[in-house]
Scaffold this active site. Structure first.
Site, PDB file in Angstrom:
ATOM      1  N   SER A   7     -10.555  -8.174   4.601  1.00 10.79           N
ATOM      2  CA  SER A   7     -10.361  -7.137   3.595  1.00 10.79           C
ATOM      3  C   SER A   7     -10.092  -7.770   2.233  1.00 10.79           C
ATOM      4  O   SER A   7      -9.138  -8.536   2.065  1.00 10.79           O
ATOM      5  CB  SER A   7      -9.180  -6.258   3.991  1.00 10.79           C
ATOM      6  OG  SER A   7      -8.746  -5.528   2.859  1.00 10.79           O
ATOM      7  N   HIS A  32     -14.659  -5.889   4.157  1.00  9.25           N
ATOM      8  CA  HIS A  32     -13.975  -4.595   4.204  1.00  9.25           C
ATOM      9  C   HIS A  32     -13.453  -4.285   2.800  1.00  9.25           C
ATOM     10  O   HIS A  32     -12.736  -5.079   2.200  1.00  9.25           O
ATOM     11  CB  HIS A  32     -12.838  -4.678   5.220  1.00  9.25           C
ATOM     12  CG  HIS A  32     -12.088  -3.407   5.435  1.00  9.25           C
ATOM     13  ND1 HIS A  32     -12.515  -2.414   6.294  1.00  9.25           N
ATOM     14  CD2 HIS A  32     -10.919  -2.970   4.912  1.00  9.25           C
ATOM     15  CE1 HIS A  32     -11.641  -1.425   6.287  1.00  9.25           C
ATOM     16  NE2 HIS A  32     -10.661  -1.720   5.453  1.00  9.25           N
ATOM     17  N   ASP A  34     -11.428  -1.705   0.495  1.00  9.89           N
ATOM     18  CA  ASP A  34     -10.444  -0.619   0.516  1.00  9.89           C
ATOM     19  C   ASP A  34     -10.441   0.119  -0.815  1.00  9.89           C
ATOM     20  O   ASP A  34     -10.046  -0.425  -1.839  1.00  9.89           O
ATOM     21  CB  ASP A  34      -9.057  -1.206   0.773  1.00  9.89           C
ATOM     22  CG  ASP A  34      -8.929  -1.721   2.191  1.00  9.89           C
ATOM     23  OD1 ASP A  34      -9.031  -0.906   3.119  1.00  9.89           O
ATOM     24  OD2 ASP A  34      -8.760  -2.943   2.363  1.00  9.89           O
ATOM     25  N   MET A  36      -8.891   3.003  -2.990  1.00  8.84           N
ATOM     26  CA  MET A  36      -7.654   3.804  -3.051  1.00  8.84           C
ATOM     27  C   MET A  36      -7.586   4.538  -4.376  1.00  8.84           C
ATOM     28  O   MET A  36      -7.931   3.983  -5.419  1.00  8.84           O
ATOM     29  CB  MET A  36      -6.444   2.877  -2.931  1.00  8.84           C
ATOM     30  CG  MET A  36      -6.463   2.024  -1.679  1.00  8.84           C
ATOM     31  SD  MET A  36      -4.938   1.111  -1.501  1.00  8.84           S
ATOM     32  CE  MET A  36      -5.309   0.121  -0.048  1.00  8.84           C
ATOM     33  N   HIS A  65     -13.752   1.505   3.167  1.00 13.35           N
ATOM     34  CA  HIS A  65     -12.680   2.307   3.761  1.00 13.35           C
ATOM     35  C   HIS A  65     -12.114   3.166   2.633  1.00 13.35           C
ATOM     36  O   HIS A  65     -11.378   2.661   1.776  1.00 13.35           O
ATOM     37  CB  HIS A  65     -11.624   1.353   4.352  1.00 13.35           C
ATOM     38  CG  HIS A  65     -10.415   2.033   4.905  1.00 13.35           C
ATOM     39  ND1 HIS A  65      -9.281   1.340   5.243  1.00 13.35           N
ATOM     40  CD2 HIS A  65     -10.162   3.343   5.190  1.00 13.35           C
ATOM     41  CE1 HIS A  65      -8.369   2.191   5.711  1.00 13.35           C
ATOM     42  NE2 HIS A  65      -8.875   3.414   5.676  1.00 13.35           N
ATOM     43  N   MET A  67      -9.759   5.560   1.046  1.00  9.75           N
ATOM     44  CA  MET A  67      -8.434   6.190   1.143  1.00  9.75           C
ATOM     45  C   MET A  67      -8.278   7.057  -0.097  1.00  9.75           C
ATOM     46  O   MET A  67      -7.522   6.750  -1.020  1.00  9.75           O
ATOM     47  CB  MET A  67      -7.353   5.103   1.244  1.00  9.75           C
ATOM     48  CG  MET A  67      -7.322   4.447   2.618  1.00  9.75           C
ATOM     49  SD  MET A  67      -6.554   2.820   2.590  1.00  9.75           S
ATOM     50  CE  MET A  67      -7.969   1.845   2.105  1.00  9.75           C
ATOM     51  N   MET A 136      -5.694   3.152  12.125  1.00 10.85           N
ATOM     52  CA  MET A 136      -4.785   2.464  11.196  1.00 10.85           C
ATOM     53  C   MET A 136      -3.538   2.027  11.968  1.00 10.85           C
ATOM     54  O   MET A 136      -2.900   2.834  12.644  1.00 10.85           O
ATOM     55  CB  MET A 136      -4.344   3.404  10.067  1.00 10.85           C
ATOM     56  CG  MET A 136      -5.374   3.690   8.985  1.00 10.85           C
ATOM     57  SD  MET A 136      -6.022   2.273   8.084  1.00 10.85           S
ATOM     58  CE  MET A 136      -4.559   1.436   7.499  1.00 10.85           C
ATOM     59  N   GLY A 144      -0.480  -6.599   3.837  1.00 10.25           N
ATOM     60  CA  GLY A 144       0.722  -7.365   4.180  1.00 10.25           C
ATOM     61  C   GLY A 144       1.822  -6.599   4.875  1.00 10.25           C
ATOM     62  O   GLY A 144       2.954  -7.068   4.938  1.00 10.25           O
ATOM     63  N   ASP A 174      -7.062  -1.646  11.686  1.00 12.00           N
ATOM     64  CA  ASP A 174      -6.789  -2.076  10.315  1.00 12.00           C
ATOM     65  C   ASP A 174      -5.295  -1.968  10.012  1.00 12.00           C
ATOM     66  O   ASP A 174      -4.721  -0.872  10.084  1.00 12.00           O
ATOM     67  CB  ASP A 174      -7.599  -1.164   9.374  1.00 12.00           C
ATOM     68  CG  ASP A 174      -7.507  -1.554   7.908  1.00 12.00           C
ATOM     69  OD1 ASP A 174      -6.881  -2.585   7.593  1.00 12.00           O
ATOM     70  OD2 ASP A 174      -8.084  -0.813   7.087  1.00 12.00           O
TER      71      ASP A 174
END
Ligand code: DX5
Ligand code: ZN
Length: 217
Positions: A7, A32, A34, A36, A65, A67, A136, A144, A174
């Site tokens: 990611s 990957h 992300d 957001m 992905h 979000m 998830m 992290g 994930d």
């Protein structure tokens, strides 16, 4: 073979070309990405422009992905930017089945994600329209974080649902995934492991990916 999906959330964007090259060298299957929006999750990353630019740097499968709230408003742009696989959250739209069908229509692999609070049973009525289910294992928004152990059981539940109703569908996990739990997740039924900090916080991302791959052999 298990799909390894580093990611970029945990990558250093000041040297993103080098970071991508290193995970390619380490045998990554997907990148990957992300996305957001600061609404579905309390963090903001990037949109189609940045992904389109990254597309020029790598032939790897782009695994987006989302979000974001109302993902149906943006999926065409992410597809045009070069995303091969697009996963959105079931919690983010009232019309998940329609959106899954649309994703396949525009040539993307159609993925649906569930947050830790969402039971696998929520997928019952959309599973046939899915190419991927993303479980998830942290609350989405940040890299992290610590793996939530209940996710392991949810992977088993998703595997049972998929075997019964749509065996071609894959399971992605994930959040908090790395060398210490990769094998357990694969044994529980995961096909793809998303890893941010485990890979990009390692001194040598390529070596860490190879090490994780060897643990799965
Ligand atoms: C978190 C993102 C993850 C993130 C995982 O909301 O969906 O893809 O990069 O990061 P780690 O592997 O560090 O938990
Ligand atoms: Zn993710």
């Amino acid at each position: 073979m298990t799909i390894l999906a580093p990611s970029l959330l945990s990558a250093d964007f000041a040297r993103i070309g080098e970071q991508i090259a290193s995970v390619e060298k380490g045998g990554a299957d997907y990148l990957h990405l992300d996305v957001m929006d600061g609404r579905f999750v309390p963090n903001i990353t990037w949109g189609p422009k940045i992904i389109g630019d990254l597309r020029k740097l790598s032939p790897l499968v782009f695994d987006a992905h989302l979000m974001i709230v109302e993902p149906e408003r943006y999926v065409d742009e992410f597809r045009a930017a070069g995303c091969d696989r697009i996963t959105f959250h079931i919690e983010a739209t009232p019309h998940a089945q329609r959106l899954l069908v649309h994703l396949r229509d525009i040539g993307a692999a159609a993925g649906i994600a569930i947050c830790p609070q969402t039971p696998v049973e929520m997928l019952q009525d959309v599973i046939e329209a899915c190419d991927t289910v993303l479980v998830m294992s942290v609350n989405p928004g940040f890299g992290g974080q610590k793996f939530i152990p209940r996710a392991l059981e949810k992977v088993r539940e998703a595997r049972a649902l998929i075997e019964h109703r749509n065996p071609a569908c894959s399971i992605e996990v994930d959040g908090g995934v790395g060398a210490e739990n990769a094998r357990d997740l694969v044994e529980a039924g995961a096909d793809a492991l998303v890893m941010g900090s485990a890979v990009f916080s390692a001194p040598d991302p390529a070596a860490e990916l190879r090490r994780i791959r060897s643990l799965l052999a």
